[in-house]
Design a protein around this motif. Structure first.
Motif, PDB file in Angstrom:
ATOM      1  N   GLY A 194      64.323 -23.214  13.676  1.00  0.00           N
ATOM      2  CA  GLY A 194      65.244 -22.201  14.151  1.00  0.00           C
ATOM      3  C   GLY A 194      66.506 -22.800  14.721  1.00  0.00           C
ATOM      4  N   LEU A 195      67.610 -22.066  14.611  1.00  0.00           N
ATOM      5  CA  LEU A 195      68.861 -22.442  15.257  1.00  0.00           C
ATOM      6  C   LEU A 195      68.955 -21.632  16.532  1.00  0.00           C
ATOM      7  CD1 LEU A 195      71.199 -22.251  12.125  1.00  0.00           C
ATOM      8  CD2 LEU A 195      69.905 -24.225  12.961  1.00  0.00           C
ATOM      9  N   VAL A 196      69.280 -22.274  17.630  1.00  0.00           N
ATOM     10  CA  VAL A 196      69.286 -21.611  18.932  1.00  0.00           C
ATOM     11  C   VAL A 196      70.671 -21.683  19.543  1.00  0.00           C
ATOM     12  CG1 VAL A 196      68.256 -21.530  21.227  1.00  0.00           C
ATOM     13  CG2 VAL A 196      66.863 -22.218  19.274  1.00  0.00           C
ATOM     14  N   PHE A 197      71.185 -20.529  19.982  1.00  0.00           N
ATOM     15  CA  PHE A 197      72.509 -20.445  20.597  1.00  0.00           C
ATOM     16  C   PHE A 197      72.434 -19.602  21.859  1.00  0.00           C
ATOM     17  CE2 PHE A 197      73.010 -20.823  16.020  1.00  0.00           C
ATOM     18  CZ  PHE A 197      73.870 -21.894  15.909  1.00  0.00           C
ATOM     19  N   GLN A 198      73.454 -19.746  22.679  1.00  0.00           N
ATOM     20  CA  GLN A 198      73.573 -18.902  23.865  1.00  0.00           C
ATOM     21  C   GLN A 198      74.846 -18.073  23.774  1.00  0.00           C
ATOM     22  OE1 GLN A 198      73.158 -20.941  27.633  1.00  0.00           O
ATOM     23  NE2 GLN A 198      71.415 -22.150  26.892  1.00  0.00           N
ATOM     24  N   LEU A 199      74.743 -16.808  24.189  1.00  0.00           N
ATOM     25  CA  LEU A 199      75.890 -15.905  24.288  1.00  0.00           C
ATOM     26  C   LEU A 199      76.025 -15.499  25.746  1.00  0.00           C
ATOM     27  CD1 LEU A 199      75.367 -13.575  21.181  1.00  0.00           C
ATOM     28  CD2 LEU A 199      77.057 -15.400  21.439  1.00  0.00           C
ATOM     29  N   ALA A 200      77.114 -15.929  26.377  1.00  0.00           N
ATOM     30  CA  ALA A 200      77.301 -15.643  27.795  1.00  0.00           C
ATOM     31  C   ALA A 200      77.782 -14.213  28.019  1.00  0.00           C
ATOM     32  CB  ALA A 200      78.301 -16.629  28.401  1.00  0.00           C
ATOM     33  N   TYR A 201      77.504 -13.678  29.192  1.00  0.00           N
ATOM     34  CA  TYR A 201      77.983 -12.359  29.594  1.00  0.00           C
ATOM     35  C   TYR A 201      78.399 -12.395  31.058  1.00  0.00           C
ATOM     36  CZ  TYR A 201      73.242 -11.981  31.557  1.00  0.00           C
ATOM     37  OH  TYR A 201      72.080 -12.211  32.257  1.00  0.00           O
ATOM     38  N   ARG A 202      79.146 -11.385  31.459  1.00  0.00           N
ATOM     39  CA  ARG A 202      79.542 -11.266  32.857  1.00  0.00           C
ATOM     40  C   ARG A 202      78.518 -10.398  33.567  1.00  0.00           C
ATOM     41  NH1 ARG A 202      83.895 -10.968  29.701  1.00  0.00           N
ATOM     42  NH2 ARG A 202      85.408 -12.638  29.943  1.00  0.00           N
ATOM     43  N   PRO A 203      77.845 -10.937  34.589  1.00  0.00           N
ATOM     44  CA  PRO A 203      76.820 -10.154  35.274  1.00  0.00           C
ATOM     45  C   PRO A 203      77.445  -9.030  36.096  1.00  0.00           C
ATOM     46  CG  PRO A 203      77.225 -12.221  36.417  1.00  0.00           C
ATOM     47  CD  PRO A 203      78.028 -12.278  35.153  1.00  0.00           C
ATOM     48  N   PRO A 204      76.625  -7.983  36.373  1.00  0.00           N
ATOM     49  CA  PRO A 204      75.219  -7.843  35.992  1.00  0.00           C
ATOM     50  C   PRO A 204      75.072  -7.324  34.565  1.00  0.00           C
ATOM     51  CG  PRO A 204      75.884  -5.948  37.280  1.00  0.00           C
ATOM     52  CD  PRO A 204      77.069  -6.875  37.276  1.00  0.00           C
ATOM     53  N   LEU A 205      73.883  -7.532  34.011  1.00  0.00           N
ATOM     54  CA  LEU A 205      73.533  -6.998  32.694  1.00  0.00           C
ATOM     55  C   LEU A 205      72.201  -6.270  32.829  1.00  0.00           C
ATOM     56  CD1 LEU A 205      73.755  -6.766  29.575  1.00  0.00           C
ATOM     57  CD2 LEU A 205      72.509  -8.935  29.455  1.00  0.00           C
ATOM     58  N   ALA A 206      72.194  -4.989  32.520  1.00  0.00           N
ATOM     59  CA  ALA A 206      70.965  -4.193  32.589  1.00  0.00           C
ATOM     60  C   ALA A 206      70.180  -4.408  31.290  1.00  0.00           C
ATOM     61  CB  ALA A 206      71.296  -2.720  32.799  1.00  0.00           C
ATOM     62  N   PHE A 218      75.274  -5.956  21.801  1.00  0.00           N
ATOM     63  CA  PHE A 218      74.894  -5.983  23.208  1.00  0.00           C
ATOM     64  C   PHE A 218      76.079  -5.772  24.153  1.00  0.00           C
ATOM     65  CE2 PHE A 218      71.557  -8.615  21.122  1.00  0.00           C
ATOM     66  CZ  PHE A 218      70.491  -7.758  21.364  1.00  0.00           C
ATOM     67  N   ASP A 219      77.246  -5.444  23.599  1.00  0.00           N
ATOM     68  CA  ASP A 219      78.421  -5.108  24.418  1.00  0.00           C
ATOM     69  C   ASP A 219      78.731  -6.216  25.427  1.00  0.00           C
ATOM     70  OD1 ASP A 219      80.541  -3.579  25.331  1.00  0.00           O
ATOM     71  OD2 ASP A 219      79.320  -2.282  26.606  1.00  0.00           O
ATOM     72  N   LEU A 220      78.736  -7.458  24.957  1.00  0.00           N
ATOM     73  CA  LEU A 220      78.886  -8.593  25.862  1.00  0.00           C
ATOM     74  C   LEU A 220      80.309  -8.795  26.357  1.00  0.00           C
ATOM     75  CD1 LEU A 220      76.482 -11.245  24.302  1.00  0.00           C
ATOM     76  CD2 LEU A 220      76.016  -9.442  25.965  1.00  0.00           C
ATOM     77  N   GLY A 221      81.277  -8.106  25.777  1.00  0.00           N
ATOM     78  CA  GLY A 221      82.648  -8.220  26.265  1.00  0.00           C
ATOM     79  C   GLY A 221      82.960  -7.273  27.404  1.00  0.00           C
ATOM     80  N   ALA A 222      81.982  -6.482  27.834  1.00  0.00           N
ATOM     81  CA  ALA A 222      82.224  -5.478  28.881  1.00  0.00           C
ATOM     82  C   ALA A 222      82.509  -6.134  30.226  1.00  0.00           C
ATOM     83  CB  ALA A 222      81.023  -4.550  29.002  1.00  0.00           C
ATOM     84  N   ARG A 223      83.253  -5.421  31.064  1.00  0.00           N
ATOM     85  CA  ARG A 223      83.515  -5.839  32.443  1.00  0.00           C
ATOM     86  C   ARG A 223      82.760  -4.905  33.376  1.00  0.00           C
ATOM     87  NH1 ARG A 223      88.196  -8.497  34.028  1.00  0.00           N
ATOM     88  NH2 ARG A 223      87.343  -8.101  36.115  1.00  0.00           N
TER      89      ARG A 223
END
Length: 487
Positions: free
Chosen positions: A194-206, A282-287
């Protein structure tokens, strides 16, 4: 983008995650540029220069930090309409658009001239689109070298370089060392297939709320929830009608404020596209700091709630059409049958994932009777075919870069699609933060209002985040009634 050095330095000193991805700091004493959350000792203010993009920092001669890894910074979703075109172009470059197309093609896709694109892009990011693309390719290659055991040749091609020689030369010129230096740090998971990556987000994340929403609507064979993990199949369209299929597994790493994505090696050539689709899903660009503060008490029970997006706009449109006036469970049964009959089987099914969702050609070319055989009534089958045909001939787009007003108008012109369906598609496929299915029965009953007009008037207080408000209201209603929210 104009940056205030004093304000940026305060964010760096505080390691404030709200600003992660919004700017980068170049440190003259080290020649390195970092994210504002970097854990190293805070540099002196006079040694710091601030840049609106990683590309601008690299153009100024800085190398990426090997500790905070700028390539892992979360994406940016800005709210200034004047910047939307530049952001749209950057998003397409991030997803690998220029790996198979040229700058005039990019300008045409977002509806501007090439000259205008260059001008607005330079004003926003401090570099040209080509320079930005070059930096994104290098950062993706750095990520693949660090996080996978892919051969260097495969890394170069996956990152969008035409040759290994070009990749090696540019990498060494820009970063000061050969790509092989990072190979010793390849992730062990890559050796397990498997290829494994991380996608960062600005907390909090429900995250629990996202999994509740997606898991409750999971289509058999396409997606599933396994505890705190979400899994699904993917189909990535390439040039000349070619497509790559596979799967992904997504879990939360709360201590790192990131999602961990695992995918099979056969998706290596489309890593940018896969990660871009998951950021949208996952809407990771949200503030969440901005959105939750605006929604006030409505967001208090579930801070960090995101609007689930899409990996495929057609899939959301079909979900919305099938879900008209039926329960979620009823819609799932129909969608499962559509997938079994018209989806593409995976070459190697894994963990209950067997098919990708039907593509536009499969649905447009099916007979109405065949679609009805999956449980659809004729009007909905015809509406699905009309959407699929419009996507095929290019008169309709269902992605975050599609023009909102023109797209909703085109949807409403299709028989069988009304305001509720169009707004639901706008929420999820187009990623419109202010879309509102005001005619939704659950929203109307929960707010104790008599019609769509009253719901719209009441929801005006939550603009421009009414899509997030709708998600909060649906959750409240489900908790109170122990029932199923629509769609």
């Amino acid at each position: 983008m104009t940056l205030d050095p004093a304000a940026c330095y305060k964010a760096v000193a505080a390691r404030d995650r709200r600003f992660d991805g919004w700017f980068f700091v170049g440190v003259s004493s080290t020649g390195i540029y970092c994210r504002p959350v970097c854990a190293v000792k805070t540099p002196r203010f006079e040694n710091c220069t601030f840049y609106s993009s990683a590309a601008a920092a690299e153009k100024a001669g800085y190398r990426p930090c090997l500790k905070c890894r700028p390539e892992l910074a979360p994406g940016v979703a800005r709210f200034d309409a004047a910047r939307e075109l530049a952001d749209a172009a950057a998003a397409m470059i991030d997803d690998g658009f220029l790996n198979g197309a040229d700058l005039p093609g990019l300008a045409s896709r977002i509806g501007v001239t090439e000259r205008h694109l260059r001008r607005i892009f330079a004003a926003e990011f401090g570099v040209s689109p080509v320079e930005y693309a070059q930096t994104q390719r290098l950062l993706l290659a750095k990520r693949l070298l660090t996080d996978t055991a892919l051969p260097v040749t495969d890394v170069a091609l996956a990152a969008g370089f035409g040759s290994v020689r070009r990749f090696n030369g540019l990498f060494k010129t820009r970063y000061g060392f050969a790509p092989g230096r990072l190979r010793a740090h390849a992730a062990p998971a890559a050796d397990e297939g498997g290829l494994v990556f991380q996608l960062a987000y600005r907390p909090p994340l429900a995250w629990d709320a996202l999994l509740d929403f997606l898991g409750h609507r999971a289509i058999e064979g396409v997606e599933r929830r396994d505890g705190d993990v979400y899994c699904r199949t993917l189909r990535i369209e390439l040039a000349a009608g070619e497509a790559v299929t596979g799967w992904c597994r997504v879990a939360q790493l709360p201590q790192r404020h990131a999602l961990q994505v695992t995918m099979p090696p056969q998706l290596a050539r489309v890593v940018p596209q896969v990660l871009g689709k998951l950021r949208h899903l996952f809407d990771l660009g949200a503030r969440p700091d901005v959105i939750d503060a605006h929604l006030g008490p409505l967001a208090a029970a579930k801070p960090g709630l995101r609007v689930p997006g899409a990996v495929d706009g057609l899939e959301i449109a079909v979900r919305a059409i099938v879900g008209q006036q039926v329960t979620v469970q009823g819609a799932r049964r129909v969608l499962g049958r559509l997938t079994e009959r018209f989806g593409t089987p995976l070459a190697e099914p894994v963990e209950g994932l067997t098919h990708t969702f039907p593509d536009a050609a499969a649905l447009a070319n099916a007979t109405i009777d065949a679609l009805c055989g999956a449980g659809l009534i004729r009007t909905r089958a015809a509406a699905i075919q009309a959407v699929a045909a419009a996507l095929l001939d290019g008169t309709l787009r269902l992605d975050p870069l599609a023009p909102l007003e023109a797209t909703t108008a085109a949807l409403l012109a299709i028989k069988g699609i009304g305001p509720w369906t169009a707004q639901y598609i706008a929420m999820r496929a187009l990623g419109s933060p202010d879309a509102l299915p005001a005619g939704d029965l659950v929203l109307r009953q929960h707010l104790r209002l008599k019609d769509e007009r009253e719901v719209a008037a009441h929801a005006a207080q939550w603009a421009p985040w009414r899509a997030y408000a709708a998600l909060h209201l649906w959750r409240e209603a489900a908790a109170l009634a122990q029932g199923e929210p629509k769609a």
